[in-house]
Design a protein around this motif. Structure first.
Motif, PDB file in Angstrom:
ATOM      1  N   ILE A 198      35.012  71.527 -75.818  1.00  0.00           N
ATOM      2  CA  ILE A 198      36.164  71.040 -75.044  1.00  0.00           C
ATOM      3  C   ILE A 198      37.210  72.146 -74.939  1.00  0.00           C
ATOM      4  N   LEU A 199      37.611  72.435 -73.706  1.00  0.00           N
ATOM      5  CA  LEU A 199      38.682  73.419 -73.499  1.00  0.00           C
ATOM      6  C   LEU A 199      39.965  72.663 -73.149  1.00  0.00           C
ATOM      7  N   LEU A 200      41.001  72.823 -73.968  1.00  0.00           N
ATOM      8  CA  LEU A 200      42.289  72.166 -73.705  1.00  0.00           C
ATOM      9  C   LEU A 200      43.309  73.218 -73.291  1.00  0.00           C
ATOM     10  N   VAL A 201      43.932  73.015 -72.136  1.00  0.00           N
ATOM     11  CA  VAL A 201      44.809  74.057 -71.582  1.00  0.00           C
ATOM     12  C   VAL A 201      46.226  73.522 -71.363  1.00  0.00           C
ATOM     13  N   ASN A 202      47.195  74.280 -71.880  1.00  0.00           N
ATOM     14  CA  ASN A 202      48.611  74.002 -71.611  1.00  0.00           C
ATOM     15  C   ASN A 202      49.021  74.862 -70.414  1.00  0.00           C
ATOM     16  N   VAL A 208      37.075  70.005 -69.629  1.00  0.00           N
ATOM     17  CA  VAL A 208      38.346  70.739 -69.622  1.00  0.00           C
ATOM     18  C   VAL A 208      39.473  69.716 -69.483  1.00  0.00           C
ATOM     19  N   GLY A 209      40.466  69.784 -70.381  1.00  0.00           N
ATOM     20  CA  GLY A 209      41.607  68.866 -70.328  1.00  0.00           C
ATOM     21  C   GLY A 209      42.907  69.638 -70.132  1.00  0.00           C
ATOM     22  N   VAL A 210      43.817  69.063 -69.345  1.00  0.00           N
ATOM     23  CA  VAL A 210      45.149  69.677 -69.185  1.00  0.00           C
ATOM     24  C   VAL A 210      46.212  68.624 -69.472  1.00  0.00           C
ATOM     25  N   THR A 211      47.370  69.112 -69.934  1.00  0.00           N
ATOM     26  CA  THR A 211      48.521  68.230 -70.119  1.00  0.00           C
ATOM     27  C   THR A 211      49.477  68.485 -68.962  1.00  0.00           C
ATOM     28  N   VAL A 212      50.060  67.409 -68.423  1.00  0.00           N
ATOM     29  CA  VAL A 212      50.820  67.581 -67.169  1.00  0.00           C
ATOM     30  C   VAL A 212      52.207  66.964 -67.246  1.00  0.00           C
ATOM     31  N   ILE A 213      53.254  67.811 -67.044  1.00  0.00           N
ATOM     32  CA  ILE A 213      54.571  67.263 -66.699  1.00  0.00           C
ATOM     33  C   ILE A 213      54.781  67.576 -65.221  1.00  0.00           C
ATOM     34  N   THR A 214      55.750  66.937 -64.605  1.00  0.00           N
ATOM     35  CA  THR A 214      55.848  66.980 -63.145  1.00  0.00           C
ATOM     36  C   THR A 214      55.893  68.402 -62.596  1.00  0.00           C
ATOM     37  N   SER A 215      56.743  69.254 -63.175  1.00  0.00           N
ATOM     38  CA  SER A 215      56.916  70.588 -62.595  1.00  0.00           C
ATOM     39  C   SER A 215      55.675  71.465 -62.787  1.00  0.00           C
ATOM     40  N   GLU A 216      54.746  71.033 -63.631  1.00  0.00           N
ATOM     41  CA  GLU A 216      53.548  71.843 -63.875  1.00  0.00           C
ATOM     42  C   GLU A 216      52.305  71.228 -63.232  1.00  0.00           C
ATOM     43  N   PHE A 217      52.523  70.184 -62.415  1.00  0.00           N
ATOM     44  CA  PHE A 217      51.415  69.476 -61.770  1.00  0.00           C
ATOM     45  C   PHE A 217      50.528  70.435 -60.969  1.00  0.00           C
ATOM     46  N   ASP A 243      32.200  76.071 -62.792  1.00  0.00           N
ATOM     47  CA  ASP A 243      31.106  75.213 -63.244  1.00  0.00           C
ATOM     48  C   ASP A 243      31.272  73.825 -62.615  1.00  0.00           C
ATOM     49  N   PRO A 244      30.586  73.557 -61.512  1.00  0.00           N
ATOM     50  CA  PRO A 244      30.764  72.273 -60.825  1.00  0.00           C
ATOM     51  C   PRO A 244      30.373  71.061 -61.689  1.00  0.00           C
ATOM     52  N   GLU A 245      29.686  71.317 -62.790  1.00  0.00           N
ATOM     53  CA  GLU A 245      29.270  70.202 -63.658  1.00  0.00           C
ATOM     54  C   GLU A 245      30.319  69.838 -64.704  1.00  0.00           C
ATOM     55  N   VAL A 246      31.294  70.732 -64.903  1.00  0.00           N
ATOM     56  CA  VAL A 246      32.254  70.494 -65.983  1.00  0.00           C
ATOM     57  C   VAL A 246      33.070  69.229 -65.675  1.00  0.00           C
ATOM     58  N   ILE A 247      33.416  68.490 -66.715  1.00  0.00           N
ATOM     59  CA  ILE A 247      34.206  67.270 -66.512  1.00  0.00           C
ATOM     60  C   ILE A 247      35.675  67.603 -66.749  1.00  0.00           C
ATOM     61  N   THR A 248      36.517  67.260 -65.780  1.00  0.00           N
ATOM     62  CA  THR A 248      37.931  67.631 -65.884  1.00  0.00           C
ATOM     63  C   THR A 248      38.792  66.389 -66.129  1.00  0.00           C
ATOM     64  N   VAL A 249      39.758  66.541 -67.046  1.00  0.00           N
ATOM     65  CA  VAL A 249      40.581  65.393 -67.441  1.00  0.00           C
ATOM     66  C   VAL A 249      42.054  65.793 -67.425  1.00  0.00           C
ATOM     67  N   VAL A 294      41.696  60.671 -65.040  1.00  0.00           N
ATOM     68  CA  VAL A 294      43.127  60.700 -65.317  1.00  0.00           C
ATOM     69  C   VAL A 294      43.410  59.648 -66.391  1.00  0.00           C
ATOM     70  N   VAL A 295      44.002  60.094 -67.488  1.00  0.00           N
ATOM     71  CA  VAL A 295      44.261  59.163 -68.585  1.00  0.00           C
ATOM     72  C   VAL A 295      45.700  58.669 -68.495  1.00  0.00           C
ATOM     73  N   GLN A 296      45.853  57.369 -68.216  1.00  0.00           N
ATOM     74  CA  GLN A 296      47.194  56.791 -68.118  1.00  0.00           C
ATOM     75  C   GLN A 296      47.478  56.020 -69.406  1.00  0.00           C
ATOM     76  N   GLY A 297      47.906  56.769 -70.401  1.00  0.00           N
ATOM     77  CA  GLY A 297      48.196  56.084 -71.664  1.00  0.00           C
ATOM     78  C   GLY A 297      48.456  57.087 -72.754  1.00  0.00           C
ATOM     79  N   GLN A 298      49.123  56.605 -73.801  1.00  0.00           N
ATOM     80  CA  GLN A 298      49.459  57.466 -74.936  1.00  0.00           C
ATOM     81  C   GLN A 298      48.294  57.630 -75.894  1.00  0.00           C
ATOM     82  N   ASN A 299      47.326  56.736 -75.795  1.00  0.00           N
ATOM     83  CA  ASN A 299      46.303  56.660 -76.835  1.00  0.00           C
ATOM     84  C   ASN A 299      45.282  57.801 -76.738  1.00  0.00           C
ATOM     85  N   PRO A 300      45.301  58.750 -77.676  1.00  0.00           N
ATOM     86  CA  PRO A 300      44.355  59.874 -77.593  1.00  0.00           C
ATOM     87  C   PRO A 300      42.906  59.444 -77.824  1.00  0.00           C
TER      88      PRO A 300
END
Ligand code: B12
Ligand code: SF4
Length: 446
Positions: A3-7, A85-94, A108-114, A135-141
């Motif tokens: 899992i790649l997590l990107v800020n 691949v997961g990203v964290t999003v605030i409005t200005s960084e959308f 990689d067209p097969e990679v799952i993006t979240v 798209v995860v709409q919730g606080q629960n990790p």
């Protein structure tokens, strides 16, 4: 699973800085630093998988000449071959979040993006770009954890609460909403700051030579200011950390002499904070603490402020918002302007430096600027911030003024750009906001 997590990187859009008088520019915020606690929490939820963590903000601070974002992500994809691949999003960084996910899918067209985080919680419908799978709409990790586990075992994701699924640009709503999640209390996950080692030298506040980190003692806010995203993100709930869990976390922070509490409001529950600081003293934990405190709270608890100062509270960030009671009422701030002045006195009597923040409505004219400048001059604080009242999507204020918004470029939604029609010429408006940054006591910047 890998899992790649990107800020994402920061938005460079800053019209206050662009149009400010030259002498004010050194004092205007250019960047905020700090660990992405949300993404670290997500990493903690899947720590039995292989997690690669990447802080683009830290990377560009470390190497300003680093590759442009798209190439940076390609390189990471080539090196690690993640499944997700997961990203964290605030409005200005959308926009940057989308760029990251597009680059990942191109490689990689097969990679799952979240996508997750504040903007995903408040505005999931925005994520129609085909590069975003989930798209995860919730606080629960644990929703993210469940995505990983089910993907690994080829199970359907359709019934996952709070999960929006994007099929070729068409978003399917979750069948169930995410359940509430006490991410501060019983469900707290300890962030693993060792994932940030590469960027630690960049996590400095102002001229302080030592690294600083964020720690949250609570999530959410019991107040409901109209312009604020935080209480909406937590549906108006306020969750408090356990004292011993905080002590345990503080004891791991030897690398960080400066601790900035990431709370919306650190002082809500007096007995909690008294007990926390008793334990900090008992344990001999010595830090320079920075926290957000509401003026009205400080006014009613001067003895508590004195106690916190003795235990290391050095800087308080105080949302003054306005010098006019009618504006404070309009914002539903539930405080009055005179409380700001009294609170500043209490903080200063205790040797605490104050950063006061005013928000400037786009409709301010020459007289309003003059009145604010005169007031701020009479009530100088060591550091002062003057940002723009911005209708962040998902807030009450956004609903109130959405017809008056003229700029929908999310990169500008960082409090440094007017996205509504200004009464003054827009250049003059930003210039006047910029000039206000000179009104403060200190010569330092935080
Ligand atoms: C720490 C913090 C930062 C840090 C780290 C953020 C980062 N990603 O790098 C730093 C200092 C860098 C930062 C910067 C900025 N910030 Co900030 N920041 C915060 C703060 C104080 C705490 C956030 C936090 O840690 N919460 C605790 C964690 C656990 O919650 P969380 O992040 O929401 O994460 C949870 C979920 O959202 C979800 N989640 C999060 N990410 C992901 C990813 C995936 C894949 C999944 C599945 C789930 C998921 O799971 C997590 C666990 O429950 C909040 C205010 C607050 N008190 O909430 C403002 C806040 C988020 N920031 C805000 C803003 C505007 C900014 C700036 C643009 C400010 C500015 N004017 O410059 C800058 C951006 C960059 C810059 N110009 O320097 C706004 C966002 C408003 C909005 N609607 O977009 C907030 C709400 C403050 C406010 N007053 O309104 N910020
Ligand atoms: S502005 Fe501060 S007090 Fe008001 S709702 Fe937001 S976090 Fe709470």
């Amino acid at each position: 699973m890998k899992i790649l997590l990107v800020n994402p990187p920061r938005s460079p859009e800053n019209n206050i800085l662009k149009y400010a008088p030259v002498e004010a520019r050194p004092f205007i915020h250019k960047k905020l630093i700090g660990p992405p606690l949300g993404l670290l929490t997500i990493a903690a939820a899947v720590k039995d998988h292989e997690v690669i963590f990447f802080d683009c903000k830290g990377e560009y601070d470390l190497h300003p000449e680093a590759l442009p974002l798209r190439f940076m992500i390609r390189e990471l994809m080539e090196k690690h071959h993640p499944h997700v691949v997961g990203v964290t999003v605030i409005t200005s960084e959308f926009d940057f979040a989308l760029e990251i996910l597009r680059a990942a899918r191109e490689k990689d067209p097969e990679v799952i993006t979240v996508a997750g985080g504040l903007h995903a919680i408040l505005c999931p419908e925005d994520f129609t770009d085909p590069s975003v799978n989930l798209v995860v709409q919730g606080q629960n990790p644990m929703i993210f954890r469940e995505i990983i586990n089910r993907t690994e075992t080829n199970q359907s994701l359709k019934d996952l609460p709070g999960l929006w699924i994007n099929t070729g640009g068409k978003l399917l709503r979750p069948l169930k909403n995410a359940t509430s999640w006490d991410g501060a209390g019983e469900n707290f996950l300890m962030p693993d700051r060792s994932l940030l080692k590469r960027w630690i030298s960049t996590y400095h506040v102002g001229g302080n030579p030592y690294p600083s980190t964020y720690v949250f003692t609570s999530l959410g806010c019991p107040y409901q200011c109209t312009f604020c995203s935080i209480w909406s993100q937590h549906q108006g709930k306020y969750y408090q950390r356990r004292i011993e869990s905080l002590i345990e976390e503080l004891k791991t922070l030897d690398d960080y002499p400066v601790v900035r509490f990431a709370d919306a409001n650190t002082l809500v529950n007096e007995s909690f904070i008294t007990e926390l600081f008793d334990r900090i003293e008992e344990e001999g934990i010595k830090k320079d603490f920075v926290m957000d405190i509401r003026a009205d709270f400080a006014v009613h608890r001067p003895n508590l402020i004195a106690k916190l100062a003795r235990a290391g509270l050095k800087v308080v960030i105080c949302g003054f918002e306005s010098f006019r009671d009618e504006e404070l009422r309009k914002y539903n701030k539930k405080s009055v302007a005179s409380a700001n002045q009294t609170a500043v006195k209490i903080f200063e009597q205790n040797g605490i430096m104050v950063r006061g923040n005013y928000v400037i409505p786009s409709g301010y004219g020459v007289d309003d600027f003059a009145a604010l400048a005169e007031y701020a001059d009479r009530n100088r604080v060591v550091y002062a911030g003057y940002t723009i009242l911005t209708p962040m999507p998902g807030t009450v204020f956004y609903g109130q003024v959405k017809d008056q918004i003229i700029d929908h470029d999310y990169r500008k939604y960082n409090f440094f750009n007017s996205v509504m029609q200004t009464r003054l010429d827009p250049v003059e408006f930003h210039e006047r906001v910029g000039a206000l940054w000179l009104i403060k006591k200190g010569t330092d910047v935080i």
